[in-house]
Write an enzyme that holds these catalytic residues in place. Structure first.
Site, PDB file in Angstrom:
ATOM      1  N   HIS A 142      -0.815  -5.253  -2.812  1.00 24.86           N
ATOM      2  CA  HIS A 142      -0.329  -6.546  -2.336  1.00 24.86           C
ATOM      3  C   HIS A 142       1.098  -6.873  -2.784  1.00 24.86           C
ATOM      4  O   HIS A 142       1.380  -7.985  -3.244  1.00 24.86           O
ATOM      5  CB  HIS A 142      -1.288  -7.644  -2.782  1.00 24.86           C
TER       6      HIS A 142
ATOM      7  N   GLU B 157       0.016  -4.750   3.891  1.00 23.91           N
ATOM      8  CA  GLU B 157      -1.140  -4.294   3.120  1.00 23.91           C
ATOM      9  C   GLU B 157      -1.995  -3.357   3.968  1.00 23.91           C
ATOM     10  O   GLU B 157      -2.826  -3.823   4.740  1.00 23.91           O
ATOM     11  CB  GLU B 157      -1.985  -5.492   2.684  1.00 23.91           C
TER      12      GLU B 157
ATOM     13  N   HIS C 128     -10.263 -11.102  -1.275  1.00 24.37           N
ATOM     14  CA  HIS C 128      -9.638 -10.183  -2.233  1.00 24.37           C
ATOM     15  C   HIS C 128     -10.522  -9.872  -3.444  1.00 24.37           C
ATOM     16  O   HIS C 128     -10.054  -9.872  -4.588  1.00 24.37           O
ATOM     17  CB  HIS C 128      -8.287 -10.735  -2.674  1.00 24.37           C
TER      18      HIS C 128
END
Ligand code: NAG
Ligand code: NAG
Ligand code: NAG
Length: 378
Positions: free
Chosen positions: A204, A344, A128
Site C-alpha cells: 500500500h 495496489e 485490509h
C-alpha cells in the site's frame, strides 16, 4: 454470584499468564531472535542516489529516495518520520496488507461449508485484514543486506489460526530488494498451515513522483494496462460484474493525466478513484498469479520521474488518496486529498464472496505468491 465465581475464573487466567511468560523465556527464546523482532528502521542503499527505508512494524516501506531529471533527490512515498506515527496512523502508508486486502462484504464468508466472521472495521465490512491486519503487527527481520549491488531485506510474520477471524495458521514472507539500474521489487509469499484460508496480500505505498510533499498528483500521467474494471456499490463492494472501461472515466488504457476525467468521475457521486481494474492478459478464471506483466505506468512531467509497475496478480486497485485530509507526515508536510496515488496489485475485492472472481483460497501446504517490480527512470 458474580463475586463467588471470580476466584474460579482467576485460576485459568493466571495459569495462561504463567504459560505465556514461560513461552517467552523457553519457546522462541534466544537473544538473536528477540533482536530480530525489535521494532527498528532498516535502510537499503544502492549507489548514492537510490535508497529505501523499511520498518518491521507492518513490514512498512517508509521511504523511497530517487533522483529527478536534474539529479535532485526526493522521497517519493508518503509516510511519517517515526515508527510511532505509523503505529498510530490509519492511512496504511507503505504497509504490507493482509491476510485479505481490500473489502470483505459483511465481514463474513463461507469456506468448505463453514461460516467465518471477520473483524468489521469498515462499517459492516472488513477492510485490509481487519482491525489489526498485517500492517499493524511486528514482523521478524530474517535477513538484511543494506548495501552492495543488490541490497535486500526479508521479513517474516506468523499469522495464527483465528487471527481477525481468519482460519488456519499462515507463514508470510516479504522481501524488498533494490537492483540495477533503479528497480525495487516487493516479493511476497504465504504458506497455509492446517486449514484452507483466503489470502490476498497487497502493498500500500502512496506514490507521489513529484516528491511526497509536493501536493496533488492530478497532473501526473497514468497508464493502466486494463480494459475492464469491477464496478462497486455505494459501500465499495463489487457487484460481481466485469465492465469495460471504454467510454468511462475509468479508461486509462492510453496515458492521461490522473485528473483528466475526474470531474466526470465525481459526478458519479464518488470521491475519486478507488477502483479495482482487471489487468489485461492476467488469468482471471483460475487461481491468482502466473507471470509478471506490465500493470501501470506513471510519470511526473515536472521532475521527469517515471515508474513502471509489473506484477503477477489478476487485479490492481487504483486509489487517488481520496481519504487523506490534513495528515501531518514526514518533515512537517501536510498530506491532502489527491496528494498521492496507490497502485495496489492484488486479487479482486471480496473475491471470497464472488465465485466468478479468481479464487484467493490457499489450501494447507499450498504457497501463495505475489511479485511486484517497480522500474524507475528520470
Ligand atoms: C496519535 O494520535 C493521537 C490522536 O490523533 C495524537 O494526539 C497523538 O499525538 C498521536 N501520536 C503520535 C505518536 O503520532
Ligand atoms: C450494518 O448492518 C445493519 C444490519 O443489516 C444495518 O442496519 C446497518 O445500516 C449497516 N451499517 C452500515 C454502515 O452499512
Ligand atoms: C518465501 O520467501 C522467503 C523470503 O524471500 C524465501 O526464503 C522462501 O523460500 C519463500 N518461500 C517459498 C515457498 O517460496
Amino acid at each position: 454470584m458474580a463475586r463467588g465465581a471470580l476466584p474460579l475464573l482467576r485460576l485459568p487466567v493466571l495459569l495462561a499468564l504463567c504459560l505465556a511468560v514461560a513461552a517467552c523465556f523457553c519457546g522462541g527464546g534466544n537473544a538473536a531472535a528477540a533482536e530480530r523482532k525489535t521494532v527498528g528502521v532498516h535502510e537499503l542503499k544502492r549507489g548514492d542516489d537510490f535508497s529505501i527505508k523499511v520498518t518491521n512494524w507492518g513490514a512498512t516501506l517508509m521511504s523511497v529516495i530517487l533522483p529527478d531529471s536534474k539529479g535532485n533527490l526526493d522521497d517519493v512515498v508518503l509516510g511519517y518520520d517515526t515508527v510511532a506515527e505509523y503505529v498510530n496512523g490509519t492511512a496504511y502508508f507503505g504497509g504490507l496488507i493482509g491476510r485479505v486486502a481490500n473489502r470483505v462484504a459483511g465481514a463474513r464468508f463461507t469456506l468448505d461449508g463453514k461460516a467465518y466472521r471477520l473483524y468489521p472495521n469498515d462499517g459492516n465490512n472488513s477492510l485490509h485484514g481487519g482491525h489489526r491486519g498485517f500492517s499493524k503487527v511486528i514482523w521478524t527481520v530474517m535477513e538484511h543486506v543494506g548495501g552492495g549491488d543488490s541490497p535486500y531485506i526479508s521479513l517474516y510474520y506468523h499469522s495464527f489460526d483465528g487471527e481477525q477471524g481468519f482460519p488456519g495458521d499462515l507463514d508470510v514472507y516479504v522481501t524488498y530488494r533494490l537492483s540495477p539500474p533503479h528497480v525495487l521489487s516487493v516479493r511476497m509469499n504465504a504458506t497455509a498451515r492446517g486449514s484452507a484460508t483466503p489470502v490476498n496480500l497487497a502493498h500500500h505505498a502512496y506514490w507521489n513522483l513529484g516528491g511526497h510533499g509536493s501536493g496533488p498528483v492530478l497532473g501526473e500521467t497514468v497508464q493502466l494496462l486494463a480494459s475492464r474494471y469491477t464496478p462497486v456499490d455505494a459501500a465499495l463492494i463489487p457487484t460481481g460484474a466485469l465492465a469495460p472501461v471504454a467510454g468511462t472515466p475509468y479508461d486509462f488504457r492510453a496515458p492521461a493525466p490522473v485528473g483528466a476525467r475526474l470531474a466526470e468521475l465525481l459526478r458519479g457521486g464518488v470521491a475519486g478513484y478507488d477502483t479495482n481494474y482487471a489487468v489485461d492478459g492476467a488469468d482471471d478464471s483460475g487461481t491468482a498469479a502466473t507471470s509478471l506483466r506490465p500493470v501501470a505506468r506513471v510519470r511526473d512531467g515536472a521532475t521527469g520521474r517515471a515508474m513502471e509497475l509489473w506484477a503477477d496478480q489478476p487485479g490492481v486497485q487504483f486509489y487517488t488518496a481520496n481519504g487523506l485530509g490534513g495528515v501531518r507526515g514526514k518533515g512537517g508536510s501536510v498530506y491532502e486529498r489527491y496528494g498521492a496515488l496507490c497502485m495496489e496489485t492484488q486479487g479482486f475485492p471480496d473475491a471470497v464472496n464472488h465465485p466468478g472472481f479468481p479464487s484467493q483460497i490457499v489450501r494447507p501446504g499450498q504457497v501463495y505468491k505475489h511479485d511486484m517490480v517497480f522500474k524507475f527512470s528520470f
